[in-house]
Motif scaffolding. Structure first.
Motif, mmCIF file in Angstrom:
data_model
loop_
_atom_site.group_PDB
_atom_site.id
_atom_site.type_symbol
_atom_site.label_atom_id
_atom_site.label_comp_id
_atom_site.label_asym_id
_atom_site.label_seq_id
_atom_site.Cartn_x
_atom_site.Cartn_y
_atom_site.Cartn_z
ATOM 1 N N UNK A 52 -101.466 -56.158 -54.514
ATOM 2 C CA UNK A 52 -100.273 -56.878 -54.977
ATOM 3 C C UNK A 52 -99.610 -56.147 -56.137
ATOM 4 N N UNK A 53 -100.422 -55.658 -57.069
ATOM 5 C CA UNK A 53 -99.865 -54.920 -58.206
ATOM 6 C C UNK A 53 -99.157 -53.652 -57.754
ATOM 7 N N UNK A 54 -99.707 -53.003 -56.715
ATOM 8 C CA UNK A 54 -99.076 -51.786 -56.200
ATOM 9 C C UNK A 54 -97.745 -52.114 -55.519
ATOM 10 N N UNK A 55 -97.703 -53.229 -54.794
ATOM 11 C CA UNK A 55 -96.451 -53.652 -54.142
ATOM 12 C C UNK A 55 -95.371 -53.895 -55.187
ATOM 13 N N UNK A 56 -95.739 -54.576 -56.267
ATOM 14 C CA UNK A 56 -94.771 -54.860 -57.321
ATOM 15 C C UNK A 56 -94.333 -53.576 -58.028
ATOM 16 N N UNK A 92 -93.498 -59.969 -48.075
ATOM 17 C CA UNK A 92 -93.295 -58.897 -47.108
ATOM 18 C C UNK A 92 -94.509 -57.980 -47.043
ATOM 19 N N UNK A 93 -95.074 -57.671 -48.207
ATOM 20 C CA UNK A 93 -96.160 -56.695 -48.262
ATOM 21 C C UNK A 93 -97.503 -57.212 -47.811
ATOM 22 N N UNK A 94 -97.793 -58.516 -48.033
ATOM 23 C CA UNK A 94 -99.124 -59.049 -47.730
ATOM 24 C C UNK A 94 -99.229 -59.670 -46.345
ATOM 25 N N UNK A 95 -98.114 -60.106 -45.772
ATOM 26 C CA UNK A 95 -98.153 -60.645 -44.417
ATOM 27 C C UNK A 95 -98.503 -62.118 -44.360
ATOM 28 N N UNK A 96 -98.812 -62.590 -43.134
ATOM 29 C CA UNK A 96 -99.005 -64.018 -42.891
ATOM 30 C C UNK A 96 -100.397 -64.526 -43.238
ATOM 31 N N UNK A 97 -101.323 -63.637 -43.578
ATOM 32 C CA UNK A 97 -102.682 -64.090 -43.877
ATOM 33 C C UNK A 97 -102.826 -64.664 -45.291
#
Length: 633
Positions: A52-56, A92-97
């Motif tokens: 998550x930190x990398x996505x941000x 968007x980055x983590x998906x539906x899970x």
């Protein structure tokens, strides 16, 4: 003048507790995003937080002091604008899970958090909250009810010796085939006498005479109205189970429901539980299961299955195992009257203890009486949405697309050892958290139809920040003016009363934080009235003391008599006000409840501070004086 020592101990204890637990209200929460699993048993670990930190970081979004709390990752952000951008990027980055939800992160010092102190929640009108708009799937509501009707019709025809060749359901139309016109006329006559739900159309196809049944317009409207009302009731029950105070749940239009959670932005659990349209079906395992399911791999061997059966995943979608079940249902989760989770004494795994209503108990008893020795499966059906993003090639703008789909998994299949009644248990759940969530959904009632999130947004203060500031300012000015008036007219006794007022406010904040109540503008009005009630009690006491001194009593005698004789008047007036507040709480909704809760808490606190606390302070000041001739009032 004497005063029991235990009352001093009580006052000091309450003062310390009230001060400690009122302090967190001075530390405002900051915007955050919470990441939790889409299912209750999903574990959030350090790798998810790092991802998550990398996505941000890739989106140039700055976060700070990220941490774990209650099996969820909490990412703190600088402001509300950044919070919304971070939520969109993580979705968007983590998906539906994973559920990515807006949240508020506490800034309360750690030492206060360790003793359970937390800030008081603010309502939608003061701070805002979260707004959900859910849409009820009316097509699914009709198809589910049509499936039940087709099963009932098949049973009614057999019970009444009405002959038919076949009964099928397709596109919400029940088609019944007969051997001849006489049997068809007999069935149509039976339906006219016993059911006004269907319109009948007699036809002839290649196989012979048939009758097609569809719901009447009145029946359709009844089903749709029931679906919305039942879902409203279920949502209210689930919100009560979640402990969200003063939530708003109301219908909008013919097929939409608005849910507003005031004073909180932690929507991860709420979104998962509210949006999880899950139900249970109890079915028998088909007798041909071993012929069509490979005993070694547990997989369906890709040959046409017998009529009246269906194949479902077994234990989990990822297990690769499957079971062949009968299409007819014994009963559904609508018949569940109560449900509780626990641990199995036999295996130690998670289980859910089920209690059915009387009709459900009879259905279960009748079905299992004929099926002792066979296996019964518990089918868990969950309606979900898959979120995808489509980019317009001309404008390069991404649009969110929501596609509904259904997941059906057999969570348990056990041999029926004896006839079952209205109480039994479900085992085979993957975790205690999943068992607790399933029992919550069953306990709060079944949804009559699936619902999907159409909109989720943060609601700003509805009154406008300027009006809120003016409301708080008016409260502060009123408090200061009352305090000045008390000091001018009653001198030292007025100063003591002012201290009791501050003590009173701290106690109100503490109690409201403990019970999880949200403070709204009507709640502030309740606090203002409480200040007036508390001041009125001290005015009565002071005037009574003056009256006793005018009648010739000594200062100490006047103090004792003033408190004793004013008590009954204060108690009676507060009791009548409390009764009115309780009626408002019992019959009111939303803001009226908020006003009533604050007023009731304030009345109880003012009785303690205006009588007990001020009496103790007066005792400390004047109790030891021997030659007391005058009081400062």
């Amino acid at each position: 003048m004497r005063y029991p020592a235990w009352k001093y101990v009580l006052i000091i204890f309450v003062l310390i507790i009230s001060t400690l637990y009122a302090l967190p209200s001075l530390y405002p929460d900051e915007p955050a995003v919470q990441i939790s699993g889409a299912k209750a048993g999903t574990t959030i670990d350090q790798s998810i937080l790092q991802k998550a930190e990398q996505i941000l970081k890739n989106d140039n979004i700055v976060s700070h002091d990220n941490s774990f709390t209650n099996n969820a990752a909490l990412i703190r952000l600088g402001n509300s604008t950044t919070q919304l951008k971070a939520q969109d990027a993580l979705r968007r980055g983590l998906g539906d899970n994973y559920v990515v939800a807006l949240n508020l992160a506490p800034t309360t010092p750690e030492w206060l958090q360790k003793i359970g102190a937390k800030p008081m929640k603010l309502g939608l009108d003061l701070r805002g909250g979260v707004h959900f708009l859910l849409e009820v799937d009316m097509d699914k509501a009709l198809s589910q009810r049509m499936e039940t009707s087709s099963t009932d019709l098949r049973r009614q025809f057999r019970d009444n010796n009405i002959k038919f060749n076949n009964l099928s359901l397709n596109n919400n139309v029940i088609t019944v085939a007969f051997a001849n016109n006489t049997d068809r006329d007999s069935a149509m006559s039976f339906l006219r006498r016993n059911s006004a739900d269907f319109t009948q159309q007699a036809l002839v196809n290649a196989d012979g005479p048939i009758v097609q049944l569809t719901y009447t317009d009145a029946r359709r409207q009844e089903i749709q109205s029931y679906a919305v009302n039942q879902n409203l009731t279920t949502l209210r029950n689930r919100i009560n189970e979640l402990g969200v105070a003063e939530a708003v749940v109301q219908s909008e239009g013919n097929n939409r429901i608005v849910v507003e959670l005031p004073g909180v932005q932690d929507t991860a659990e709420a979104k998962r539980v509210l949006g999880r349209t899950a139900n249970l079906e109890f079915r028998l395992v088909a007798d041909q299961n071993d012929q069509y399911i490979n005993s070694y791999t547990g997989k369906y061997n890709e040959q046409p299955i017998p009529a009246g059966t269906e194949v479902f995943a077994y234990q989990s979608l990822d297990s690769g195992r499957q079971l062949l079940l009968q299409r007819n249902r014994i009963l559904t989760g609508e018949r569940v009257q109560n449900a509780s989770s626990g641990l199995s004494q036999d295996s130690g795994g998670a289980e859910v203890n089920i209690t059915l209503d009387s009709a459900g108990g009879k259905l279960m008893s009748d079905a299992t009486r004929r099926a002792v020795g066979k296996r019964m499966a518990v089918l868990f059906i969950e309606n979900k949405q898959k979120i995808s993003y489509v980019t317009d090639p001309t404008t390069n703008v991404q649009t969110e697309v929501r596609t509904p789909y259904t997941e059906s998994v057999v969570i348990n299949a056990a041999t029926i050892q004896q006839v079952l009644g209205s109480q039994f248990r479900i085992t085979g759940l993957s975790s205690p958290q999943e068992a607790a969530e399933l029992s919550l959904m069953l306990r709060s009632g079944a949804l009559a139809a699936p619902m999907y999130f159409v909109e989720e947004r943060v609601v700003g203060p509805s009154l406008g920040q300027e009006n809120i500031d003016k409301g708080i300012l008016s409260t502060e000015v009123g408090f200061i003016l009352v305090a000045i008036w008390m000091v001018v007219f009653f001198r030292l006794f007025g100063l003591i009363a002012n201290f009791a007022l501050v003590f009173n406010l701290a106690m109100i904040l503490t109690f409201m934080s403990w019970i999880g109540a949200s403070l709204s503008l009507p709640g502030i009005a309740g606090i203002v009235i409480t200040i007036a009630i508390a001041v009125d009690a001290n005015v009565l006491i002071c005037e009574r003391i003056r009256e006793e001194m005018r009648w010739g009593a000594s200062p100490k005698q006047a103090i004792v008599a003033g408190y004793d004789r004013a008590y009954n008047t204060i108690f009676d007036s507060n009791l009548t006000t409390f009764i009115v507040a309780f009626i408002l709480f019992a019959l009111g909704t939303g803001p009226i409840k908020g006003f009533a809760v604050t007023l009731m808490i304030g009345i109880v606190c003012s009785m303690f501070t205006a009588i007990t606390v001020t009496r103790a302070i007066v005792q400390l000041i004047y109790g030891k004086r021997r030659n007391l001739t005058k009081l400062s009032m």
